[in-house]
Design a protein around this motif. Structure first.
Motif, PDB file in Angstrom:
ATOM      1  N   LEU A 116      -3.548  53.367  63.913  1.00 20.17           N
ATOM      2  CA  LEU A 116      -5.010  51.784  64.002  1.00 20.17           C
ATOM      3  C   LEU A 116      -5.649  53.124  65.895  1.00 20.17           C
ATOM      4  CD1 LEU A 116      -2.548  49.323  63.557  1.00 20.17           C
ATOM      5  CD2 LEU A 116      -4.753  49.597  62.356  1.00 20.17           C
ATOM      6  N   GLN A 117      -4.429  53.529  66.537  1.00 19.72           N
ATOM      7  CA  GLN A 117      -5.487  53.832  67.768  1.00 19.72           C
ATOM      8  C   GLN A 117      -6.171  55.199  67.342  1.00 19.72           C
ATOM      9  OE1 GLN A 117      -1.524  55.329  70.057  1.00 19.72           O
ATOM     10  NE2 GLN A 117      -2.121  52.519  71.406  1.00 19.72           N
ATOM     11  N   ALA A 118      -5.675  56.014  66.476  1.00 15.62           N
ATOM     12  CA  ALA A 118      -6.924  56.496  65.662  1.00 15.62           C
ATOM     13  C   ALA A 118      -8.135  56.154  65.654  1.00 15.62           C
ATOM     14  CB  ALA A 118      -6.109  57.612  64.510  1.00 15.62           C
ATOM     15  N   ALA A 119      -8.192  54.627  65.028  1.00 16.16           N
ATOM     16  CA  ALA A 119      -9.720  54.397  64.396  1.00 16.16           C
ATOM     17  C   ALA A 119      -9.864  53.365  65.435  1.00 16.16           C
ATOM     18  CB  ALA A 119      -9.078  53.106  63.563  1.00 16.16           C
ATOM     19  N   GLY A 120      -9.452  53.884  66.851  1.00 13.06           N
ATOM     20  CA  GLY A 120      -9.718  52.883  68.497  1.00 13.06           C
ATOM     21  C   GLY A 120      -9.331  51.582  68.710  1.00 13.06           C
ATOM     22  N   LEU A 121      -8.647  51.407  67.821  1.00 13.51           N
ATOM     23  CA  LEU A 121      -7.818  50.139  68.057  1.00 13.51           C
ATOM     24  C   LEU A 121      -6.828  49.506  69.063  1.00 13.51           C
ATOM     25  CD1 LEU A 121      -8.198  48.415  64.234  1.00 13.51           C
ATOM     26  CD2 LEU A 121      -9.337  48.237  65.960  1.00 13.51           C
ATOM     27  N   ARG A 122      -6.669  49.024  69.779  1.00 15.37           N
ATOM     28  CA  ARG A 122      -5.693  48.844  70.429  1.00 15.37           C
ATOM     29  C   ARG A 122      -4.824  47.463  70.501  1.00 15.37           C
ATOM     30  NH1 ARG A 122      -6.355  45.145  75.427  1.00 15.37           N
ATOM     31  NH2 ARG A 122      -9.412  45.126  75.377  1.00 15.37           N
ATOM     32  N   PRO A 123      -3.934  47.280  70.740  1.00 13.20           N
ATOM     33  CA  PRO A 123      -2.700  46.153  70.808  1.00 13.20           C
ATOM     34  C   PRO A 123      -3.435  45.366  71.758  1.00 13.20           C
ATOM     35  CG  PRO A 123      -0.988  48.107  71.442  1.00 13.20           C
ATOM     36  CD  PRO A 123      -2.562  48.711  71.001  1.00 13.20           C
ATOM     37  N   VAL A 124      -2.828  43.708  71.186  1.00 10.59           N
ATOM     38  CA  VAL A 124      -3.413  42.895  71.836  1.00 10.59           C
ATOM     39  C   VAL A 124      -2.374  41.788  71.363  1.00 10.59           C
ATOM     40  CG1 VAL A 124      -5.080  41.175  73.009  1.00 10.59           C
ATOM     41  CG2 VAL A 124      -5.670  43.234  72.256  1.00 10.59           C
ATOM     42  N   GLN A 125      -1.769  41.240  73.097  1.00  7.67           N
ATOM     43  CA  GLN A 125      -0.539  40.063  72.500  1.00  7.67           C
ATOM     44  C   GLN A 125      -1.320  38.626  73.256  1.00  7.67           C
ATOM     45  OE1 GLN A 125       2.916  39.684  74.979  1.00  7.67           O
ATOM     46  NE2 GLN A 125       3.156  38.682  73.721  1.00  7.67           N
ATOM     47  N   ILE A 126      -1.371  37.351  72.736  1.00  6.06           N
ATOM     48  CA  ILE A 126      -2.248  36.387  72.877  1.00  6.06           C
ATOM     49  C   ILE A 126      -1.214  35.590  72.111  1.00  6.06           C
ATOM     50  CG2 ILE A 126      -4.509  37.187  71.876  1.00  6.06           C
ATOM     51  CD1 ILE A 126      -3.969  35.420  69.675  1.00  6.06           C
ATOM     52  N   TRP A 127      -0.891  34.476  73.479  1.00  9.64           N
ATOM     53  CA  TRP A 127      -0.716  32.798  73.176  1.00  9.64           C
ATOM     54  C   TRP A 127      -0.777  32.597  72.397  1.00  9.64           C
ATOM     55  CZ3 TRP A 127       5.358  33.177  74.651  1.00  9.64           C
ATOM     56  CH2 TRP A 127       5.492  34.123  75.716  1.00  9.64           C
ATOM     57  N   VAL A 128      -0.466  31.197  71.847  1.00  9.52           N
ATOM     58  CA  VAL A 128      -1.194  30.406  71.039  1.00  9.52           C
ATOM     59  C   VAL A 128       0.286  28.693  71.466  1.00  9.52           C
ATOM     60  CG1 VAL A 128      -2.790  31.870  69.181  1.00  9.52           C
ATOM     61  CG2 VAL A 128      -0.387  30.619  68.799  1.00  9.52           C
ATOM     62  N   PRO A 129      -0.426  27.684  71.261  1.00  9.06           N
ATOM     63  CA  PRO A 129       0.361  26.589  71.523  1.00  9.06           C
ATOM     64  C   PRO A 129       1.140  26.761  70.054  1.00  9.06           C
ATOM     65  CG  PRO A 129      -1.958  25.750  71.360  1.00  9.06           C
ATOM     66  CD  PRO A 129      -2.315  27.279  71.113  1.00  9.06           C
TER      67      PRO A 129
END
Length: 74
Positions: A16-29
């Motif tokens: 995924l990183q090689a594809a130009g993506l990065r992890p993101v954490q989100i908080w939802v209700p």
């Protein structure tokens, strides 16, 4: 022998990183939390009351709906 889970996860993340993506954490209700539905209802009532007093908004929405339905799509 099967590849250990942590090795598969590491490879997947690298791909995924090689594809130009990065992890993101989100908080939802938390929809399971006690009182969540009641708070949603309270907020929706407040929004509806606010919108009811805004006649310009209603005129705008009516015009937008008229544009959509006049195209023969609705």
């Amino acid at each position: 022998m099967a590849t250990p889970v942590n090795e598969r996860v590491r490879k997947r993340r690298q791909a995924l990183q090689a594809a130009g993506l990065r992890p993101v954490q989100i908080w939802v209700p938390d929809t399971r939390r006690p009182g969540f539905a009641a708070e949603c209802h309270r907020q929706s009532v407040q929004a509806a009351l606010s919108d009811a007093d805004d006649h310009d908004l209603q005129d705008f929405l009516d015009a937008a709906l008229s544009d959509v339905t006049s195209d023969g799509e609705a």
